[in-house]
Design an enzyme around this catalytic site. Structure first.
Site, PDB file in Angstrom:
ATOM      1  CB  VAL A 235      57.487 -21.505 127.090  1.00  0.00           C
ATOM      2  CG1 VAL A 235      57.725 -22.627 125.790  1.00  0.00           C
ATOM      3  CG2 VAL A 235      56.696 -20.479 126.462  1.00  0.00           C
TER       4      VAL A 235
ATOM      5  CG  ASP B  68      49.788  -9.964 122.275  1.00  0.00           C
ATOM      6  OD1 ASP B  68      50.652  -9.002 122.109  1.00  0.00           O
ATOM      7  OD2 ASP B  68      50.694 -11.181 123.056  1.00  0.00           O
TER       8      ASP B  68
ATOM      9  N   GLY C  40      56.466 -16.710 128.174  1.00  0.00           N
ATOM     10  CA  GLY C  40      55.147 -16.653 127.297  1.00  0.00           C
ATOM     11  C   GLY C  40      54.803 -15.112 127.978  1.00  0.00           C
TER      12      GLY C  40
END
Length: 337
Positions: free
Chosen positions: A49, A160, A44
């Protein structure tokens, strides 16, 4: 999971304590087999992750903040606070967190189909998303963004929004994720200034990228880029049409003006398309990426108009549309907007 942790928060000047489920580090280590590379799902904005399986068999996703990351405890706490307060089916659900030793971990519901980018930009997996599925994904993202901008108790700008930050569950329903750089927004504010631009260049609005000013219309711009990517199967960053040398926005703008809109579609979609929906989405995407923020529609308007037969206004010239040069596309300033 052992207990809950109280996190003191301060949003829009109002301080309050919030109870967040707390996972012990030992629980996470067991669930991920000590962060085994086999369980790695991806990377990420601020770390790796992992997939984990709790003792009761429940599958989870763990975002492990890198100790070398630029994201500190304030950003970590920001994500915990914001996601814990977001209750919408098109947002990834936060299950808890872990702050122990040197580790800062966020625990989410597990999304078996990972990110939208892993489908639309893959020459094999993209065939699994026919137009009906893509249109449902578009509508779901729009509803999730509408909740952030208008319907939640907090008014939130994601900052984002991109394909990799839209996760898909087992039914291919989209869920917006990664709120580490999201910000709350006052109802009477038209723009908000930041000292540091964060996010993904190419997906962010020009006024944010160059003037460090962001608003809900910054997210609308990013949504417009995402619409173009979902329809075309092409990445905004790095795409240049072989004939006219324009980037994805520029190619869409030229196709619009020359009446060749269907050239924008991913070739694998074939006859699965509902032409009225396709044309509506292309039209809306160009409205969302218009140069001046005030010209872009609200996301609520987009939600209403998706699939609607009503006439839409004509889009004005978008930003980042000119021919490729040494700076990968000439930027059209928006300072006069």
């Amino acid at each position: 999971m052992e207990n809950n942790v109280m996190i003191d928060q301060n949003i829009e000047g109002q301080s309050e304590d919030m109870e967040v489920p707390f996972f012990t580090l030992a629980t996470i280590i067991i669930a991920t087999n000590n962060f085994s590379s086999y369980n790695k799902l991806g990377e990420g904005s601020f770390g790796l992750v992992y997939k984990g399986t709790l003792i009761d068999g429940k599958e989870i996703a763990i975002k492990r903040l890198s100790q070398k990351s630029g994201q500190g405890f304030s950003e970590f706490k920001n994500e915990v606070i914001l996601i814990a307060k977001l209750q919408h089916r098109n947002h990834v659900k936060l299950l808890g967190c872990c702050i122990q030793q040197e580790e800062k971990l966020l625990i989410y519901e597990y999304m078996p189909n990972k990110g939208l980018d892993s489908f639309i930009f893959d020459q094999t997996k993209n065939k699994l998303l026919d137009w009906s599925k893509r249109f449902n994904i578009i509508c779901g993202i729009a509803r999730g963004l509408q909740y952030l901008h208008q319907d939640s108790r907090l008014r939130i700008i994601h900052r984002d929004l991109k394909a990799s930050n839209v996760l898909l569950n087992s039914h291919m329903s989209p869920k917006i994720s990664d709120f580490g750089i999201a910000r709350t927004f006052g109802g009477d504010q038209s723009d908000k200034n930041t000292k540091r631009v964060v996010g993904t260049y190419g997906c962010m609005a020009p006024k944010y990228a160059f003037d460090k000013l962001f608003s809900i219309k910054s997210d609308v711009f990013s949504f417009g880029i995402l619409l173009l990517e979902i329809k075309s199967g092409k990445k905004r960053i790095g795409f240049y049409h072989p004939n006219n040398k324009h980037n994805l926005i520029g190619h869409a703008w030229i196709s619009w003006n020359e009446g060749r809109l269907l050239e924008l579609l991913d070739e694998c979609l074939g006859e699965s398309c509902t032409i009225s929906e396709v044309l509506c989405c292309i039209h809306l995407s160009l409205l969302c990426v218009q140069q001046c923020p005030k010209d872009r529609p609200s996301i609520s308007y987009v939600v209403v108009m998706l699939g609607n037969e009503s006439a839409l206004p004509q889009p004005k010239q978008p930003s980042f549309f000119l021919e490729k040069d040494s700076n990968e596309g000439q930027f059209l300033t928006s300072k006069h907007c």
